[in-house]
Design an enzyme around this catalytic site. Structure first.
Site, PDB file in Angstrom:
ATOM      1  N   LYS A  19       0.826  -1.213   0.000  1.00  0.00           N
ATOM      2  CA  LYS A  19       0.000   0.000   0.000  1.00  0.00           C
ATOM      3  C   LYS A  19       0.859   1.262   0.000  1.00  0.00           C
ATOM      4  O   LYS A  19       0.596   2.199  -0.766  1.00  0.00           O
ATOM      5  CB  LYS A  19      -0.945  -0.007   1.216  1.00  0.00           C
ATOM      6  CG  LYS A  19      -2.032  -1.070   1.104  1.00  0.00           C
ATOM      7  CD  LYS A  19      -2.901  -1.170   2.350  1.00  0.00           C
ATOM      8  CE  LYS A  19      -3.958  -2.270   2.135  1.00  0.00           C
ATOM      9  NZ  LYS A  19      -4.931  -2.359   3.242  1.00  0.00           N
ATOM     10  N   GLN A  45      -5.241  -1.457   9.627  1.00  0.00           N
ATOM     11  CA  GLN A  45      -5.075  -2.747   8.962  1.00  0.00           C
ATOM     12  C   GLN A  45      -5.615  -3.863   9.864  1.00  0.00           C
ATOM     13  O   GLN A  45      -5.301  -3.922  11.053  1.00  0.00           O
ATOM     14  CB  GLN A  45      -3.584  -2.979   8.630  1.00  0.00           C
ATOM     15  CG  GLN A  45      -3.315  -4.207   7.797  1.00  0.00           C
ATOM     16  CD  GLN A  45      -3.790  -4.083   6.337  1.00  0.00           C
ATOM     17  OE1 GLN A  45      -4.012  -2.992   5.822  1.00  0.00           O
ATOM     18  NE2 GLN A  45      -3.964  -5.207   5.686  1.00  0.00           N
ATOM     19  N   ASP A  53     -11.356   2.873   3.893  1.00  0.00           N
ATOM     20  CA  ASP A  53     -11.646   1.432   3.820  1.00  0.00           C
ATOM     21  C   ASP A  53     -13.145   1.163   3.755  1.00  0.00           C
ATOM     22  O   ASP A  53     -13.570   0.051   3.418  1.00  0.00           O
ATOM     23  CB  ASP A  53     -11.092   0.724   5.061  1.00  0.00           C
ATOM     24  CG  ASP A  53      -9.805  -0.032   4.787  1.00  0.00           C
ATOM     25  OD1 ASP A  53      -9.575  -0.391   3.622  1.00  0.00           O
ATOM     26  OD2 ASP A  53      -9.067  -0.283   5.752  1.00  0.00           O
TER      27      ASP A  53
HETATM   28  N1  L34 Z   1      -8.293  -2.510   7.101  1.00  0.00           N
HETATM   29  N2  L34 Z   1      -7.517  -4.607   6.530  1.00  0.00           N
HETATM   30  C1  L34 Z   1      -8.012  -3.417   6.159  1.00  0.00           C
HETATM   31  N3  L34 Z   1      -8.240  -3.094   4.857  1.00  0.00           N
HETATM   32  C2  L34 Z   1      -7.962  -3.987   3.881  1.00  0.00           C
HETATM   33  O1  L34 Z   1      -8.235  -3.700   2.610  1.00  0.00           O
HETATM   34  C3  L34 Z   1      -7.411  -5.223   4.230  1.00  0.00           C
HETATM   35  N4  L34 Z   1      -7.030  -6.152   3.278  1.00  0.00           N
HETATM   36  C4  L34 Z   1      -7.235  -7.574   3.569  1.00  0.00           C
HETATM   37  C5  L34 Z   1      -6.603  -7.847   4.949  1.00  0.00           C
HETATM   38  N5  L34 Z   1      -6.813  -6.771   5.904  1.00  0.00           N
HETATM   39  C6  L34 Z   1      -7.225  -5.530   5.574  1.00  0.00           C
HETATM   40  C7  L34 Z   1      -5.931  -6.017   2.504  1.00  0.00           C
HETATM   41  O2  L34 Z   1      -5.324  -4.968   2.402  1.00  0.00           O
HETATM   42  C8  L34 Z   1      -6.482  -8.217   2.447  1.00  0.00           C
HETATM   43  N6  L34 Z   1      -5.627  -7.180   1.887  1.00  0.00           N
HETATM   44  C9  L34 Z   1      -4.641  -7.382   0.903  1.00  0.00           C
HETATM   45  C10 L34 Z   1      -3.790  -6.375   0.476  1.00  0.00           C
HETATM   46  C11 L34 Z   1      -2.805  -6.604  -0.487  1.00  0.00           C
HETATM   47  C12 L34 Z   1      -2.674  -7.838  -1.040  1.00  0.00           C
HETATM   48  C13 L34 Z   1      -3.514  -8.851  -0.637  1.00  0.00           C
HETATM   49  C14 L34 Z   1      -4.492  -8.629   0.318  1.00  0.00           C
HETATM   50  C15 L34 Z   1      -1.588  -8.076  -2.039  1.00  0.00           C
HETATM   51  O3  L34 Z   1      -0.810  -7.210  -2.303  1.00  0.00           O
HETATM   52  N7  L34 Z   1      -1.493  -9.293  -2.605  1.00  0.00           N
HETATM   53  C16 L34 Z   1      -0.477  -9.681  -3.546  1.00  0.00           C
HETATM   54  C17 L34 Z   1       0.473 -10.705  -2.953  1.00  0.00           C
HETATM   55  C18 L34 Z   1       1.035 -10.315  -1.635  1.00  0.00           C
HETATM   56  C19 L34 Z   1       1.960 -11.390  -1.039  1.00  0.00           C
HETATM   57  O4  L34 Z   1       2.990 -11.664  -1.664  1.00  0.00           O
HETATM   58  O5  L34 Z   1       1.624 -11.907   0.054  1.00  0.00           O
HETATM   59  C20 L34 Z   1      -1.162 -10.355  -4.752  1.00  0.00           C
HETATM   60  O6  L34 Z   1      -0.594 -10.319  -5.839  1.00  0.00           O
HETATM   61  O7  L34 Z   1      -2.235 -10.925  -4.548  1.00  0.00           O
END
Ligand code: L34
Length: 284
Positions: free
Chosen positions: A53, A97, A120
């Site tokens: 982020k 988060q 959010d």
């Molecule tokens: N308050 N909490 C709050 N807001 C959110 O919107 C979230 N979420 C979920 C968990 N808790 C939260 C996220 O930010 C899930 N989430 C999230 C954010 C980023 C990614 C996945 C979930 C992400 O960048 N995924 C990458 C891989 C990351 C890795 O290597 O672990 C992808 O390509 O899917």
């Protein structure tokens, strides 16, 4: 049929381009969109997500600041920090988060965020607005899914949508958003009897259950659009969604990969919402 893979990074890049233009317009008026991220405890996945982020914010020209607290911090201390950020005019968006450590009353902490900085969309006011179909800040993950569908030109109106997972972060808001677009929506969850009986009806199947290989080809209609919101880290370190990707890919018309699907969109819609917040806060 072999599905088209929806590239989350590519869609995200396009949305970020839009954001960058808006950030440049704000800059001419001396406004830099500001995001405050609150992280409590030591969750390894949260650290990765928050790092993604802040990186996206920097890329688009937002100012993001991470406030980290250790897991034992009293809720009142985190709430006091939120109240301070609510009053800070350089901060347009605030997010906590999730998950929070167990001793936290998450509802209370989220409720402390001013609803006009709640990028959010988790504050009760914004949840209520979503129910009424007047979204203020749509929650980032379902908003990202909606953008992906729009980007691919996938119609929603009149379609059968099955959402697997009824969480406050993904399943429930996803269902509400697609219902608002006149889809016929069904929500399944961990207690659903005979899941396949529902998933097989889906023109659009959105899966956010947190269970690897929950969705196998027999459960998917030929030609369905399959959106995999799950993120599971396997013992061997591999990152997978909730869908048997290789199997279902042979049957679906569109499918999202994990990683590189919905995850990058979640990150990008947070940037988008923060830019919107800054615009609303600093009208022309
Ligand atoms: N308050 N909490 C709050 N807001 C959110 O919107 C979230 N979420 C979920 C968990 N808790 C939260 C996220 O930010 C899930 N989430 C999230 C954010 C980023 C990614 C996945 C979930 C992400 O960048 N995924 C990458 C891989 C990351 C890795 O290597 O672990 C992808 O390509 O899917």
């Amino acid at each position: 049929m072999v599905a088209k893979i929806i590239d989350g990074h590519a869609v995200a890049r396009q949305v970020r381009e839009e954001c960058r233009a808006q950030v440049q317009a704000l800059a001419t008026r001396g406004v830099v969109p500001g995001l405050a991220v609150i992280m409590v405890g030591d969750n390894a996945a949260s650290k990765v997500y928050v790092a993604n982020k802040t990186k996206a914010c920097a890329e688009v020209g937002l100012k993001s600041t991470v406030y980290s607290f250790d897991a034992e911090t009293p809720g009142s201390v985190v709430e006091a920090e939120i109240l301070r950020l609510n009053a800070d005019p350089t901060v347009h968006g605030i997010l906590v988060q999730l998950p929070l450590p167990a001793h936290f009353d998450a509802r209370r902490v989220l409720g402390a965020i001013s609803s006009d900085k709640d990028v959010d969309g988790f504050h009760l006011y914004n949840v209520g607005a979503l129910v009424q179909g007047e979204t203020v800040f749509p929650p980032c993950t379902p908003y990202g899914v909606q953008k992906m569908l729009e980007h691919e030109g996938i119609p929603v109106e009149g379609q059968n949508v099955v959402v697997v997972g009824a969480s406050n972060i993904v399943g429930k808001p996803m269902a509400l958003m697609l219902m608002q677009k006149d889809a016929t929506v069904c929500i399944c969850h961990a207690k659903t009897r005979d899941l396949a009986q529902f998933t097989i009806l889906a023109d659009i199947l959105v899966v956010a259950a947190g269970r690897p290989n929950l969705i196998v080809p027999q459960m998917v209609r030929t030609g369905a659009v399959v959106i995999d919101v799950g993120i599971n880290r396997l013992p061997d370190g591999r990152l997978v969604g909730d869908v048997d990707f290789e199997g279902v890919r042979q049957k679906a018309s569109y499918i999202t990969p994990v990683p590189g699907g919905v995850g990058p969109m979640t990150v990008t819609m947070l940037v988008y919402n923060t830019v919107q917040a800054a615009q609303r806060h600093s009208p022309l």
